[in-house]
Scaffold this motif. Structure first.
Motif, PDB file in Angstrom:
ATOM      1  N   ALA A  73     -23.832  -2.908  49.429  1.00 13.96           N
ATOM      2  CA  ALA A  73     -25.233  -3.241  49.710  1.00 13.96           C
ATOM      3  C   ALA A  73     -25.343  -4.414  50.674  1.00 13.96           C
ATOM      4  O   ALA A  73     -26.085  -5.361  50.438  1.00 13.96           O
ATOM      5  CB  ALA A  73     -25.952  -3.538  48.400  1.00 13.96           C
ATOM      6  N   ASP A  74     -24.625  -4.358  51.778  1.00 16.63           N
ATOM      7  CA  ASP A  74     -24.745  -5.395  52.805  1.00 16.63           C
ATOM      8  C   ASP A  74     -26.077  -5.252  53.534  1.00 16.63           C
ATOM      9  O   ASP A  74     -26.711  -4.201  53.494  1.00 16.63           O
ATOM     10  CB  ASP A  74     -23.616  -5.267  53.830  1.00 16.63           C
ATOM     11  N   ASP A  75     -26.460  -6.301  54.240  1.00 21.07           N
ATOM     12  CA  ASP A  75     -27.668  -6.238  55.068  1.00 21.07           C
ATOM     13  C   ASP A  75     -27.459  -5.255  56.215  1.00 21.07           C
ATOM     14  O   ASP A  75     -26.333  -4.903  56.568  1.00 21.07           O
ATOM     15  CB  ASP A  75     -27.991  -7.617  55.658  1.00 21.07           C
ATOM     16  N   MET A  76     -28.576  -4.856  56.819  1.00 20.72           N
ATOM     17  CA  MET A  76     -28.509  -3.960  57.981  1.00 20.72           C
ATOM     18  C   MET A  76     -27.724  -4.609  59.108  1.00 20.72           C
ATOM     19  O   MET A  76     -27.803  -5.818  59.316  1.00 20.72           O
ATOM     20  CB  MET A  76     -29.924  -3.655  58.474  1.00 20.72           C
ATOM     21  N   GLY A  77     -26.952  -3.792  59.805  1.00 22.40           N
ATOM     22  CA  GLY A  77     -26.251  -4.264  60.988  1.00 22.40           C
ATOM     23  C   GLY A  77     -24.902  -4.901  60.735  1.00 22.40           C
ATOM     24  O   GLY A  77     -24.258  -5.357  61.673  1.00 22.40           O
ATOM     25  N   LEU A  78     -24.440  -4.933  59.490  1.00 14.53           N
ATOM     26  CA  LEU A  78     -23.151  -5.566  59.188  1.00 14.53           C
ATOM     27  C   LEU A  78     -21.975  -4.594  59.248  1.00 14.53           C
ATOM     28  O   LEU A  78     -20.837  -4.996  59.063  1.00 14.53           O
ATOM     29  CB  LEU A  78     -23.187  -6.253  57.821  1.00 14.53           C
ATOM     30  N   GLY A  79     -22.244  -3.326  59.490  1.00 15.06           N
ATOM     31  CA  GLY A  79     -21.144  -2.378  59.663  1.00 15.06           C
ATOM     32  C   GLY A  79     -20.737  -1.646  58.405  1.00 15.06           C
ATOM     33  O   GLY A  79     -19.548  -1.388  58.195  1.00 15.06           O
ATOM     34  N   LYS A  80     -21.696  -1.282  57.564  1.00 10.73           N
ATOM     35  CA  LYS A  80     -21.367  -0.546  56.333  1.00 10.73           C
ATOM     36  C   LYS A  80     -20.728   0.802  56.647  1.00 10.73           C
ATOM     37  O   LYS A  80     -19.810   1.221  55.963  1.00 10.73           O
ATOM     38  CB  LYS A  80     -22.624  -0.346  55.479  1.00 10.73           C
ATOM     39  N   THR A  81     -21.200   1.461  57.707  1.00 10.76           N
ATOM     40  CA  THR A  81     -20.635   2.768  58.064  1.00 10.76           C
ATOM     41  C   THR A  81     -19.169   2.632  58.454  1.00 10.76           C
ATOM     42  O   THR A  81     -18.320   3.396  57.985  1.00 10.76           O
ATOM     43  CB  THR A  81     -21.449   3.407  59.206  1.00 10.76           C
ATOM     44  N   LEU A  82     -18.847   1.645  59.269  1.00 10.07           N
ATOM     45  CA  LEU A  82     -17.451   1.427  59.669  1.00 10.07           C
ATOM     46  C   LEU A  82     -16.584   1.049  58.468  1.00 10.07           C
ATOM     47  O   LEU A  82     -15.459   1.536  58.331  1.00 10.07           O
ATOM     48  CB  LEU A  82     -17.362   0.349  60.750  1.00 10.07           C
ATOM     49  N   GLN A  83     -17.105   0.204  57.581  1.00 11.50           N
ATOM     50  CA  GLN A  83     -16.351  -0.170  56.379  1.00 11.50           C
ATOM     51  C   GLN A  83     -16.058   1.065  55.535  1.00 11.50           C
ATOM     52  O   GLN A  83     -14.951   1.234  55.014  1.00 11.50           O
ATOM     53  CB  GLN A  83     -17.151  -1.171  55.539  1.00 11.50           C
ATOM     54  N   THR A  84     -17.053   1.939  55.420  1.00 12.97           N
ATOM     55  CA  THR A  84     -16.891   3.155  54.628  1.00 12.97           C
ATOM     56  C   THR A  84     -15.882   4.099  55.277  1.00 12.97           C
ATOM     57  O   THR A  84     -15.019   4.659  54.597  1.00 12.97           O
ATOM     58  CB  THR A  84     -18.257   3.851  54.453  1.00 12.97           C
ATOM     59  N   ILE A  85     -15.963   4.256  56.589  1.00 14.71           N
ATOM     60  CA  ILE A  85     -14.999   5.106  57.299  1.00 14.71           C
ATOM     61  C   ILE A  85     -13.583   4.560  57.126  1.00 14.71           C
ATOM     62  O   ILE A  85     -12.640   5.315  56.883  1.00 14.71           O
ATOM     63  CB  ILE A  85     -15.382   5.224  58.795  1.00 14.71           C
ATOM     64  N   ALA A  86     -13.424   3.244  57.226  1.00 14.28           N
ATOM     65  CA  ALA A  86     -12.097   2.638  57.036  1.00 14.28           C
ATOM     66  C   ALA A  86     -11.581   2.898  55.629  1.00 14.28           C
ATOM     67  O   ALA A  86     -10.398   3.189  55.430  1.00 14.28           O
ATOM     68  CB  ALA A  86     -12.156   1.144  57.330  1.00 14.28           C
ATOM     69  N   ALA A  87     -12.455   2.807  54.633  1.00 15.62           N
ATOM     70  CA  ALA A  87     -12.041   3.064  53.247  1.00 15.62           C
ATOM     71  C   ALA A  87     -11.673   4.527  53.043  1.00 15.62           C
ATOM     72  O   ALA A  87     -10.658   4.833  52.414  1.00 15.62           O
ATOM     73  CB  ALA A  87     -13.156   2.656  52.286  1.00 15.62           C
ATOM     74  N   ILE A  88     -12.472   5.419  53.586  1.00 19.58           N
ATOM     75  CA  ILE A  88     -12.201   6.859  53.444  1.00 19.58           C
ATOM     76  C   ILE A  88     -10.840   7.201  54.034  1.00 19.58           C
ATOM     77  O   ILE A  88     -10.030   7.881  53.403  1.00 19.58           O
ATOM     78  CB  ILE A  88     -13.287   7.698  54.151  1.00 19.58           C
ATOM     79  N   THR A  89     -10.585   6.731  55.248  1.00 14.05           N
ATOM     80  CA  THR A  89      -9.341   7.113  55.915  1.00 14.05           C
ATOM     81  C   THR A  89      -8.119   6.523  55.242  1.00 14.05           C
ATOM     82  O   THR A  89      -7.036   7.094  55.327  1.00 14.05           O
ATOM     83  CB  THR A  89      -9.369   6.726  57.403  1.00 14.05           C
ATOM     84  N   GLU A  90      -8.282   5.379  54.566  1.00 13.23           N
ATOM     85  CA  GLU A  90      -7.152   4.827  53.829  1.00 13.23           C
ATOM     86  C   GLU A  90      -6.955   5.518  52.487  1.00 13.23           C
ATOM     87  O   GLU A  90      -5.839   5.679  52.015  1.00 13.23           O
ATOM     88  CB  GLU A  90      -7.343   3.328  53.594  1.00 13.23           C
ATOM     89  N   LYS A  91      -8.045   5.960  51.881  1.00 14.44           N
ATOM     90  CA  LYS A  91      -8.001   6.490  50.520  1.00 14.44           C
ATOM     91  C   LYS A  91      -7.546   7.948  50.446  1.00 14.44           C
ATOM     92  O   LYS A  91      -6.837   8.340  49.536  1.00 14.44           O
ATOM     93  CB  LYS A  91      -9.394   6.346  49.887  1.00 14.44           C
ATOM     94  N   THR A  92      -7.989   8.769  51.393  1.00 12.43           N
ATOM     95  CA  THR A  92      -7.748  10.194  51.236  1.00 12.43           C
ATOM     96  C   THR A  92      -7.550  10.897  52.573  1.00 12.43           C
ATOM     97  O   THR A  92      -8.041  10.441  53.602  1.00 12.43           O
ATOM     98  CB  THR A  92      -8.926  10.869  50.484  1.00 12.43           C
ATOM     99  N   THR A  93      -6.839  12.015  52.511  1.00 13.75           N
ATOM    100  CA  THR A  93      -6.748  12.908  53.666  1.00 13.75           C
ATOM    101  C   THR A  93      -7.503  14.197  53.375  1.00 13.75           C
ATOM    102  O   THR A  93      -7.490  15.113  54.175  1.00 13.75           O
ATOM    103  CB  THR A  93      -5.276  13.236  53.997  1.00 13.75           C
TER     104      THR A  93
END
Length: 181
Positions: A73-93
């Motif tokens: 729940a970060d503020d707008m513009g802090l890069g939640k989408t990029l953080q989520t993409i980074a987590a997805i790619t590390e967590k699963t294929t």
């Protein structure tokens, strides 16, 4: 509060971001990078903390205790989408289901293409029911994006399809199904 490397004091992620806004572009350095599937995702320190929070891991090897389910729940513009993409790619294929508001589907598609070079399957209300079922169940693409209305419409199909990771973007706007919203 978050502890940032080299700073020694507790600081909120939003305060860290505000401090970065006062610096010139030359003074702002990418503090961390996540190398995932041959892609280098540039992450600021606070984004790395967010990615690790999603992955349920702390720097000291312990966990946050949310069992892999969390709200970022970060503020707008802090890069939640990029953080989520980074987590997805590390967590699963495996396959990933992204449920978002209708207007955010192209944003997710563009960000996945930008950072990972991967196209995704976007279910559309313009497609027929059977076309969307095929996209969900049989697509070879790793990422499937639906909006909340389609999620409700295709709930049975989605719940019978294996996804290794699910993202609900802007989920704070959703209400209980018991309220018929």
């Amino acid at each position: 509060m978050w502890y940032t490397k080299g700073m020694g004091n507790a600081i909120s992620r939003n305060d860290l971001f505000k401090q970065m806004l006062t610096k010139t572009p030359e003074e702002i350095n990418i503090i961390n990078t996540a190398t995932i599937d041959k892609n280098v995702l540039p992450l600021y320190d606070y984004q790395l903390l967010g990615r690790n929070f999603i992955l349920n891991k702390k720097d000291d090897g312990t966990t946050y205790g949310h069992g892999g389910r969390c709200i970022l729940a970060d503020d707008m513009g802090l890069g939640k989408t990029l953080q989520t993409i980074a987590a997805i790619t590390e967590k699963t294929t495996g396959r990933v289901l992204i449920v978002s508001p209708k207007n955010a589907k192209p944003v997710w598609k563009n960000e996945l293409l930008k950072w990972l070079g991967e196209d995704c399957e976007v279910c559309s209300s313009l497609d027929s029911f059977s076309e969307n079922i095929d996209k969900i169940k049989y697509s070879e693409k790793r990422y499937v994006i639906v909006n909340f209305e389609m999620f409700r419409k295709f709930y049975i199909t989605l719940s019978s399809t294996h996804f290794s990771f699910m993202v609900f973007d802007e989920a704070q706007d959703r209400k209980s199904t018991r309220l018929n919203s």
